[in-house]
Design a protein around this motif. Sequence first.
Motif, PDB file in Angstrom:
ATOM      1  N   VAL A   8      43.776   6.545 -43.486  1.00 31.58           N
ATOM      2  CA  VAL A   8      43.959   7.913 -42.983  1.00 31.58           C
ATOM      3  C   VAL A   8      42.637   8.674 -43.001  1.00 31.58           C
ATOM      4  O   VAL A   8      42.265   9.344 -42.024  1.00 31.58           O
ATOM      5  N   VAL A   9      41.934   8.552 -44.126  1.00 34.75           N
ATOM      6  CA  VAL A   9      40.641   9.255 -44.261  1.00 34.75           C
ATOM      7  C   VAL A   9      39.662   8.766 -43.203  1.00 34.75           C
ATOM      8  O   VAL A   9      38.948   9.557 -42.572  1.00 34.75           O
ATOM      9  N   GLN A  10      39.647   7.435 -43.018  1.00 29.93           N
ATOM     10  CA  GLN A  10      38.734   6.865 -42.024  1.00 29.93           C
ATOM     11  C   GLN A  10      39.066   7.361 -40.611  1.00 29.93           C
ATOM     12  O   GLN A  10      38.183   7.662 -39.807  1.00 29.93           O
ATOM     13  N   THR A  11      40.359   7.474 -40.343  1.00 30.92           N
ATOM     14  CA  THR A  11      40.779   7.974 -39.017  1.00 30.92           C
ATOM     15  C   THR A  11      40.300   9.395 -38.786  1.00 30.92           C
ATOM     16  O   THR A  11      39.789   9.738 -37.704  1.00 30.92           O
ATOM     17  N   PHE A  12      40.474  10.238 -39.798  1.00 28.68           N
ATOM     18  CA  PHE A  12      40.021  11.630 -39.674  1.00 28.68           C
ATOM     19  C   PHE A  12      38.497  11.728 -39.594  1.00 28.68           C
ATOM     20  O   PHE A  12      37.962  12.580 -38.869  1.00 28.68           O
ATOM     21  N   ASP A  13      37.832  10.851 -40.348  1.00 28.89           N
ATOM     22  CA  ASP A  13      36.364  10.841 -40.284  1.00 28.89           C
ATOM     23  C   ASP A  13      35.897  10.466 -38.888  1.00 28.89           C
ATOM     24  O   ASP A  13      34.947  11.073 -38.348  1.00 28.89           O
TER      25      ASP A  13
END
Length: 548
Positions: A8-13
């Motif tokens: 999820v974090v990678q997607t938002f990044d």
Amino acid sequence: MSPSPKVVVQTFDNYAKSQLTFVQNIAELAAKPAYIECLYESHVVKIVLPLVTNINPTVRMNAVLCLVRLAGHSEPCAKQIVCSKNLLSRLLGQLVKENKYYKKNCMNLVKNLCKYSSESTEIVVKECGGIDAILICMKDFDSFVREAAMQAITCITRLDVKLAQLIVNYGVLPQIVQCLKEQQQSLKLYALSALDEMAKNNEDLAIKIVDLPTLPHVIQFLMPNFIDKKVQKSALTLIKNIVKHSLYLTENAIESNLFPEILLLMAHPDESIRNNSAQVIREVVQHSVQIAQMVVNSGGIEKLLNVISCSQDLSPTPAVLALGYIAAMSPKLALAIIQSQVLIHLTAILKSNTDKLTKAGTIWTLGMIGQHSAEHARPILSEVLTDIMNVYMDSSLESESRHKCIIALEQILKNCDDFNVLEKLLTPSIPTEIMIFILEKISKILPKNAQARRSFITNGYLKMIQNIKPDINSELFQVIRAVNCCFPEDIIQMVAGDFPETVMKTVDKYVPQSDCIFFNRQLKSDEQLHKSYSTPKTPLSVDESVFK
């Protein structure tokens, strides 16, 4: 398999990086005018505007920068931004929490949005919080933010005086004047520019600027120890646009020690500073005889002549007109100008290849000098009149300049008491409007001067005007008739070649006297004719025979 937060974090990044990359690329493209039309057709404003509320401050700042460039290059883009009032209000409303780069970009955006129309300017300033944003930025510690805010103020003031009054009523003037005291020369320049736009077209704003007070700080830039030429030129322009409005503002400038600094600057090595100083003097001397007298007593005529004689790249018109305004104030001041050898410099301008507008201004000044009396007009008529006529008769002269010339000529000629000068001006090529004025003046001199009447006949001027065939209802016909009334009717008829019947009857009745000597030419005989036409043959000399 348990869900991983890292995905999820990678997607938002990735999303945040994509946003930043996108807005940075758009900002780079918006800096190039060639891409603006294509960006507009791709609905770039609608896509970028929402990014001004992005949680990432870098994205927000780049989004504002992109809008600044779009608005600066394209009026349709600017209108589209203004129409999005809610987003624009949020953009300017969150300015307090942002850094100096964001604030500077916001002020540049306000400037670019307000440069196209007063309608857009009013929306930005009143409905979208533009005025509050400007006040916030004017109080910022960063000099670049204040410079951008003053550029926005200048743009708004230039476009709409009412909005300029609104900004002044919000209390922005003290902050602008404070910038005049800063060390950075660029801050001073932007402050002077903003004040100049306020004072230029509105006397009320000029009074508010003066009452603050502002002039003492501005006049400090005219001191000999101040070396920044750009600031000095801007200061002179501001002073000129303040004092031009009224005597009250001019007196305030004088009380703030405008003199003698302004006179000293007319001897400055930089031509633009000399020229700007002459413009200030031109505005100052218009308001009262006392101020004009003070300028003359302080050596102002010599300083103005220095500006005229040293002019190279810039027109000497401001100095020339200043002399005209001084001369118009009183006969005494006009006489002082004549005695200062001004006519030599003005004649040189008329004989030079300078522009027609400068020559027209010079003729206007000569009219101001010569309008008072015959004593004032006499040196102009003897030294400059021919050059004035040459300029007036130039076919390329504009109608406004021609009108100034005719007024000046009338002012000079009305005081002409030299009949010989008026006579010599009557030539077949003289314009009708000038001829009317000269003949009117002559018609007032002839009844009282028998010698002038004789001269007018013998020099052929009476005959010349008889050959003119004006319309019977024209003004020229009336003045020719007035001149003709100064002579016997028989003389008018003889000069016109139409001898009166009494004279013709005298010719008819005339019988030659008996003691008249008649010459009889005797014809020669054929023999005498033969001898007179024959050439005697003589032997050739040795030299002649050689050439033969």
